[in-house]
Design a protein around this motif. Structure first.
Motif: not given
Length: 260
Positions: A27-56
């Protein structure tokens, strides 16, 4: 141990199959749109950046998976709209890489990475872009945007010749900021402060420092030291508001032993 190319393709195909199934049944995945995913994608990229800086590297693997999921998700929605699918995305970037690397896939000769960057910007202009700055996203954070702007204009030769010139510009901007502070004109103070930051970001490029990474490392260091201070105060049964600056400074100096 590295997986074989066959195993890599099988793993990617498995992800595509899972995405198809989730889009159909969850039900959740079926409702997602390009627009609804946008802010989640930005968050994921920042979390990726944290992992890189932490060398984890273990966390990096997980965060890259999250980002890859988003790419596959966008591709799935694109295919539903009959606009594009994952093959179109892969072919698009493959074509761009081949076109932008004539020194590998053509007869152009380059001597160093700076020439590669210059060729890259020139090729983008030939592709129909009116400005080398068109590729800088408007929604980028200001610090990152300033760094990208300077990097791009340098790619077409609009640049200082050496770090000493840039440092001289920093000093000039600091002097102008100080003049406006003395005059007390708040609007001009903000303008000159922006000029100081812009020139410092440019200087960072010349001394091979990524300003975003440098500032984020300092942010993390400050957070760690301040939380050390809070913990020390708590052990004494105090709050920071109960302590004088001189008392807090003792623990702040102690924190430097643990967080460099």
């Amino acid at each position: 141990m590295s997986n074989t190319r066959k195993q890599q393709l099988e793993a990617f195909n498995r992800l595509l199959d899972i995405m198809d199934e989730l889009r159909e049944k969850c039900p959740w995945d079926k409702k997602q749109t390009l627009e609804s995913l946008r802010h989640l994608t930005i968050e994921e990229v920042y979390e990726l950046g944290d992992a890189i800086l932490n060398n984890d590297l273990e966390e990096l693997k997980k965060e890259l998976g999250d980002v890859l999921l988003h790419i596959v998700f966008y591709a799935k929605i694109g295919s539903e709209k009959e606009a594009f699918d994952i093959a179109d995305i892969a072919n698009s970037i493959s074509d761009k890489l081949i076109d932008r690397h004539p020194h590998i896939y053509g007869d152009v000769v380059v001597e160093n990475k700076e020439q590669v960057k210059q060729n890259w910007e020139q090729l983008k202009l030939k592709e129909g872009k009116n400005s080398v700055l068109e590729g800088v996203p408007k929604s980028l954070p200001a610090l990152v945007k300033a760094n990208r702007i300077q990097d791009k204009v340098a790619g077409v030769g609009f640049d200082w010749e050496n770090p000493a010139q840039v440092w001289e510009k920093v000093q000039e901007e600091l002097s102008e900021l100080n003049e406006e502070i003395e005059k007390g004109n708040q609007q001009n103070i903000e303008k000159e402060f922006g000029d100081v930051l812009f020139s410092m970001i440019n200087y960072a490029r010349f001394i091979k420092v990524n300003p975003e990474n440098a500032l984020e490392r300092t942010n993390k260091k400050f957070i760690n030291r301040f939380q050390f201070l809070e913990e020390k105060a708590k052990k004494e049964g105090k709050t920071l508001s109960d302590m004088s600056l001189s008392e807090m400074d003792i623990y702040w100096e102690e924190s430097k032993q643990f967080f460099q």
